[in-house]
Write a protein that holds these residues in place. Structure first.
Motif, PDB file in Angstrom:
ATOM      1  N   SER A   7     -13.388-104.383 -67.244  1.00 42.29           N
ATOM      2  CA  SER A   7     -14.688-104.225 -66.577  1.00 42.29           C
ATOM      3  C   SER A   7     -14.745-102.958 -65.716  1.00 42.29           C
ATOM      4  O   SER A   7     -15.745-102.687 -65.067  1.00 42.29           O
ATOM      5  N   THR A   8     -13.672-102.168 -65.748  1.00 43.30           N
ATOM      6  CA  THR A   8     -13.568-100.985 -64.900  1.00 43.30           C
ATOM      7  C   THR A   8     -14.119 -99.754 -65.604  1.00 43.30           C
ATOM      8  O   THR A   8     -13.929 -99.573 -66.806  1.00 43.30           O
ATOM      9  N   ALA A  44     -22.538 -96.539 -55.693  1.00 44.83           N
ATOM     10  CA  ALA A  44     -23.591 -97.263 -56.413  1.00 44.83           C
ATOM     11  C   ALA A  44     -23.217 -98.709 -56.701  1.00 44.83           C
ATOM     12  O   ALA A  44     -24.021 -99.455 -57.273  1.00 44.83           O
ATOM     13  N   GLY A  45     -21.996 -99.120 -56.331  1.00 50.16           N
ATOM     14  CA  GLY A  45     -21.584-100.500 -56.532  1.00 50.16           C
ATOM     15  C   GLY A  45     -20.936-100.778 -57.868  1.00 50.16           C
ATOM     16  O   GLY A  45     -20.763-101.942 -58.241  1.00 50.16           O
ATOM     17  N   VAL A  46     -20.530 -99.727 -58.604  1.00 49.54           N
ATOM     18  CA  VAL A  46     -19.872 -99.883 -59.899  1.00 49.54           C
ATOM     19  C   VAL A  46     -18.357 -99.973 -59.685  1.00 49.54           C
ATOM     20  O   VAL A  46     -17.789 -99.227 -58.889  1.00 49.54           O
ATOM     21  N   ASP A  47     -17.699-100.887 -60.400  1.00 47.50           N
ATOM     22  CA  ASP A  47     -16.241-101.015 -60.335  1.00 47.50           C
ATOM     23  C   ASP A  47     -15.615 -99.801 -61.004  1.00 47.50           C
ATOM     24  O   ASP A  47     -15.631 -99.666 -62.228  1.00 47.50           O
ATOM     25  N   ALA A  48     -15.072 -98.880 -60.207  1.00 48.80           N
ATOM     26  CA  ALA A  48     -14.562 -97.624 -60.748  1.00 48.80           C
ATOM     27  C   ALA A  48     -13.197 -97.301 -60.171  1.00 48.80           C
ATOM     28  O   ALA A  48     -12.902 -97.590 -59.010  1.00 48.80           O
ATOM     29  N   ALA A  49     -12.362 -96.679 -61.012  1.00 42.07           N
ATOM     30  CA  ALA A  49     -11.049 -96.208 -60.596  1.00 42.07           C
ATOM     31  C   ALA A  49     -10.889 -94.769 -61.058  1.00 42.07           C
ATOM     32  O   ALA A  49     -11.360 -94.396 -62.144  1.00 42.07           O
ATOM     33  N   LEU A  50     -10.219 -93.962 -60.254  1.00 41.17           N
ATOM     34  CA  LEU A  50     -10.003 -92.551 -60.552  1.00 41.17           C
ATOM     35  C   LEU A  50      -8.529 -92.301 -60.858  1.00 41.17           C
ATOM     36  O   LEU A  50      -7.658 -92.654 -60.065  1.00 41.17           O
ATOM     37  N   ARG A  73     -11.481 -96.774 -56.364  1.00 46.62           N
ATOM     38  CA  ARG A  73     -10.050 -96.778 -56.161  1.00 46.62           C
ATOM     39  C   ARG A  73      -9.432 -95.509 -56.730  1.00 46.62           C
ATOM     40  O   ARG A  73      -9.904 -95.007 -57.762  1.00 46.62           O
ATOM     41  N   VAL A  74      -8.408 -95.012 -56.101  1.00 46.80           N
ATOM     42  CA  VAL A  74      -7.594 -93.932 -56.648  1.00 46.80           C
ATOM     43  C   VAL A  74      -6.294 -94.553 -57.125  1.00 46.80           C
ATOM     44  O   VAL A  74      -5.576 -95.179 -56.336  1.00 46.80           O
ATOM     45  N   LEU A  75      -5.996 -94.438 -58.409  1.00 45.29           N
ATOM     46  CA  LEU A  75      -4.789 -95.060 -58.937  1.00 45.29           C
ATOM     47  C   LEU A  75      -3.555 -94.431 -58.297  1.00 45.29           C
ATOM     48  O   LEU A  75      -3.486 -93.211 -58.106  1.00 45.29           O
ATOM     49  N   PRO A  76      -2.554 -95.251 -57.944  1.00 44.47           N
ATOM     50  CA  PRO A  76      -1.399 -94.749 -57.190  1.00 44.47           C
ATOM     51  C   PRO A  76      -0.686 -93.583 -57.852  1.00 44.47           C
ATOM     52  O   PRO A  76      -0.188 -92.684 -57.167  1.00 44.47           O
ATOM     53  N   ALA A  77      -0.637 -93.556 -59.184  1.00 45.10           N
ATOM     54  CA  ALA A  77       0.055 -92.470 -59.887  1.00 45.10           C
ATOM     55  C   ALA A  77      -0.649 -91.133 -59.726  1.00 45.10           C
ATOM     56  O   ALA A  77      -0.118 -90.093 -60.147  1.00 45.10           O
ATOM     57  N   LEU A 117     -15.466 -98.409 -69.764  1.00 45.80           N
ATOM     58  CA  LEU A 117     -15.986 -97.071 -70.037  1.00 45.80           C
ATOM     59  C   LEU A 117     -15.000 -96.072 -69.461  1.00 45.80           C
ATOM     60  O   LEU A 117     -14.470 -96.279 -68.366  1.00 45.80           O
ATOM     61  N   LEU A 118     -14.758 -94.988 -70.183  1.00 49.89           N
ATOM     62  CA  LEU A 118     -13.925 -93.904 -69.680  1.00 49.89           C
ATOM     63  C   LEU A 118     -14.776 -92.653 -69.571  1.00 49.89           C
ATOM     64  O   LEU A 118     -15.471 -92.268 -70.513  1.00 49.89           O
ATOM     65  N   HIS A 119     -14.723 -92.035 -68.400  1.00 49.18           N
ATOM     66  CA  HIS A 119     -15.426 -90.773 -68.191  1.00 49.18           C
ATOM     67  C   HIS A 119     -14.425 -89.659 -67.942  1.00 49.18           C
ATOM     68  O   HIS A 119     -13.444 -89.837 -67.211  1.00 49.18           O
TER      69      HIS A 119
END
Length: 295
Positions: A7-8, A44-50, A73-77, A117-119
């Motif tokens: 869902s991310t 915007a309230g979207v579940d997103a990770a960078l 979120r910023v992924l730890p790696a 989705l991947l951006h």
């Protein structure tokens, strides 16, 4: 990898510090096109990770804090030894920005789960050795939706032929491609905007959008095409405008997908993106809108 689920929205690309010079004074802002998109999605309230690459320095910590305070979120790696990349932006009298970069982009870690989705896009899509890793990641994860914004920086993308080939490779994998009119002119010199849209649609995306600055934007599928009117605003600067438009497009795609979009859908998506971008250009730096402002 922790933080990525089906869902991310996974945003892959550079995060850096924009050093903005205007009228002889300088200020620093968190920037980088993909980082701005991740920030805008969180707001915007979207579940997103960078998934990015920042140094373990004060600037890197500022980037992580800024994005996470915005709800993403910023992924730890993403945090690595060394210094954080920078882009020096000089603002002209008309509010437009010119850039000088100090940036590196390297190999990417494994991602265990496919996102919804991947951006990706911008420098990360073209600068080696990380650009090849971006393509490999898309192929390995095969998400249902892939969005791509080339956000061309001519000083960093290399020779035109190679950059055009890389653009095509990513557009072939994308369900959505967003460009500025400047991107379109650089990638397809001499072609009118509608001809560029036609050319990109033949590569396989279901949706292509071209922003036209003060002239609004054009959004198209193979079957439908609409013009989106600009939103009148007193512009402070244009930093982050295209990223805001992109984040809004992604939020709309997350909500409804790209499977069947009519002209009314395109107009709704485009009007929403234009309104969001207008908020960003009305204030300094890449200060993307929150959900309450978009409402």
């Amino acid at each position: 990898m922790v933080g990525v689920t089906d869902s991310t929205v996974l945003v892959v690309g550079e995060a850096l510090i924009d050093i903005v010079t205007e009228g002889g004074s300088a200020a620093e802002h968190v920037g980088g096109s993909p980082a701005n998109v991740a920030l805008g999605l969180g707001r915007a309230g979207v579940d997103a990770a960078l998934l990015t690459q920042v140094g373990d320095d004060d600037r890197g910590r500022r980037i992580v804090r800024r994005i996470e305070e915005s709800g993403s979120r910023v992924l730890p790696a993403s945090v690595r030894p060394g210094r954080t990349s920078t882009a020096h932006a000089t603002i002209g009298a008309d509010g437009s920005a010119t850039y000088a970069f100090d940036i590196s982009w390297g190999a990417l870690p494994e991602i265990a789960a496919a996102p919804a989705l991947l951006h990706t896009g911008s420098i990360a899509a073209f600068l080696e050795p990380g650009a090849d890793a971006v393509l490999a990641l898309i192929d390995r994860l095969a998400p249902a939706e892939v969005t791509f914004d080339p956000n061309i920086r001519a000083a960093l993308v290399g020779e035109h032929a190679a950059a055009s080939e890389r653009f095509a490779a990513l557009a072939e994998r994308a369900t959505v491609v967003k460009m500025s009119d400047e991107d379109a002119a650089w990638l397809f010199p001499g072609l009118a905007v509608d001809a560029v849209i036609d050319r990109v649609l033949t590569l396989g995306p279901r949706l292509v959008a071209v922003t036209l600055g003060a002239d609004g934007s054009r959004i198209a599928t193979a079957a439908e095409r609409v013009s989106i009117a600009p939103v009148s605003v007193d512009a402070v600067d244009t930093i982050g405008a295209g990223d805001t438009f992109m984040a809004s497009l992604i939020a709309s795609i997350v909500a409804g997908g790209t499977g069947s979009l009519g002209s009314a859908d395109l107009r709704r998506i485009g009007d929403r993106a234009a309104a969001a971008a207008a908020i960003t250009v009305s204030r300094a730096g890449a200060d993307l809108p929150w959900a309450s402002e978009l409402a």
